[in-house]
Design a protein around this motif. Sequence first.
Motif, short mmCIF file in Angstrom:
data_model
loop_
_atom_site.label_atom_id
_atom_site.label_comp_id
_atom_site.label_asym_id
_atom_site.label_seq_id
_atom_site.Cartn_x
_atom_site.Cartn_y
_atom_site.Cartn_z
N MET A 1 -7.90 34.89 -82.54
CA MET A 1 -6.77 33.93 -82.76
C MET A 1 -5.54 34.89 -83.24
SD MET A 1 -7.04 32.53 -86.49
CE MET A 1 -8.86 32.31 -86.29
N ALA A 2 -4.37 34.48 -82.70
CA ALA A 2 -3.05 34.87 -83.31
C ALA A 2 -2.11 33.71 -83.80
CB ALA A 2 -2.52 35.57 -82.01
N VAL A 10 0.19 37.51 -86.91
CA VAL A 10 -1.00 37.93 -87.48
C VAL A 10 -2.27 37.62 -86.38
CG1 VAL A 10 -3.03 37.08 -89.23
CG2 VAL A 10 -0.73 37.03 -89.83
N PHE A 11 -3.12 38.57 -86.15
CA PHE A 11 -4.28 38.62 -85.38
C PHE A 11 -5.72 38.55 -86.13
CE2 PHE A 11 -0.42 40.64 -83.50
CZ PHE A 11 -0.43 39.91 -82.17
N ALA A 12 -6.51 37.82 -85.68
CA ALA A 12 -7.75 37.86 -86.14
C ALA A 12 -8.92 37.77 -84.94
CB ALA A 12 -8.05 37.16 -87.26
N SER A 13 -10.00 38.44 -84.98
CA SER A 13 -10.94 38.50 -84.18
C SER A 13 -12.32 38.53 -84.73
CB SER A 13 -10.56 39.35 -82.89
OG SER A 13 -10.87 40.64 -83.21
N CYS A 171 -5.96 32.39 -94.15
CA CYS A 171 -6.32 31.06 -93.20
C CYS A 171 -7.13 31.69 -92.19
CB CYS A 171 -5.10 30.66 -93.08
SG CYS A 171 -4.45 29.35 -94.15
N ALA A 172 -6.86 32.80 -91.59
CA ALA A 172 -7.36 33.23 -90.48
C ALA A 172 -9.03 33.91 -90.69
CB ALA A 172 -6.57 34.43 -89.69
N GLU A 191 -11.93 41.49 -87.53
CA GLU A 191 -10.84 42.42 -87.55
C GLU A 191 -9.56 41.51 -87.68
OE1 GLU A 191 -10.48 45.72 -84.53
OE2 GLU A 191 -12.20 44.78 -83.84
N LEU A 192 -8.83 42.38 -88.56
CA LEU A 192 -7.38 41.69 -88.94
C LEU A 192 -6.46 42.56 -88.63
CD1 LEU A 192 -6.49 38.98 -90.22
CD2 LEU A 192 -6.31 40.58 -92.49
#
Length: 242
Positions: A1-2, A10-13, A171-172, A191-192
């Motif tokens: 997500m971004a 903010v990016f997270a996977s 939140c991510a 990963e953040l």
Amino acid sequence: MAVSLNKGLVFASDSRTNAGVDYVATYSKMSRFVFENNRTLVLLTSGSLATSQAVLNAIDKDLKDPDAEFDISQGDYLHEVAQYIGQLSQEEQKRHADAMDKSKSNNESSFILGGQIAGQKSQIFLIYPQGNFISASAETPFLQIGENKYGKPILDRFITPTTSLEDAARCAIVSLDSTIRSNISVGPPIELAILRENEICEPYHNVMGPNNAMYKSVLKQWNEGLSNAIKRLPRFEWEKSG
């Protein structure tokens, strides 16, 4: 997500690409590219690992080829980079289309591209397997690919353009963990990455496994907070009279 916010991105996977009774494969789904004084880009992938890796290899090849027609360090606007990645994805899918049809397999991949070109506002784009793409909006400032239905409600409730980068990152983490708990195809490490507005540099980056202190603390307090919130909800009439 971004997530696209007033203060940056903010990016997270997650890192699970395959799951079964006796087989789990773990690969990073996040790539970061920094071109000094020019642009910072983050690319997230989901779907066919073979297609995703082929696209990343093509990006790397064009960056090293001085005669390449285009690469991700070029383009006046970020949507031009999104269009280029969509084209690479389409070319890779078409290259193996006949074999995929015969085996009744799917080689589609989706991507989220985000970042900032110097002098412009940061942006995020969701690139579909068909090569077309959309951007986030003020009403829906986040984009998701892959398995997202379990974690989306958390983002819907809390994320707005004025949310801080740190709160959005928390939140991510919670959103991805909610998906991890409900779907075996999604798994740690998480990963953040955080990219602050108008900072063309290496983003903050962290890889959080199940035993990561920050990861464990966020989830512990989230679970306790939910439990306490449920206990504070209004009582039914028969409970009041008891």
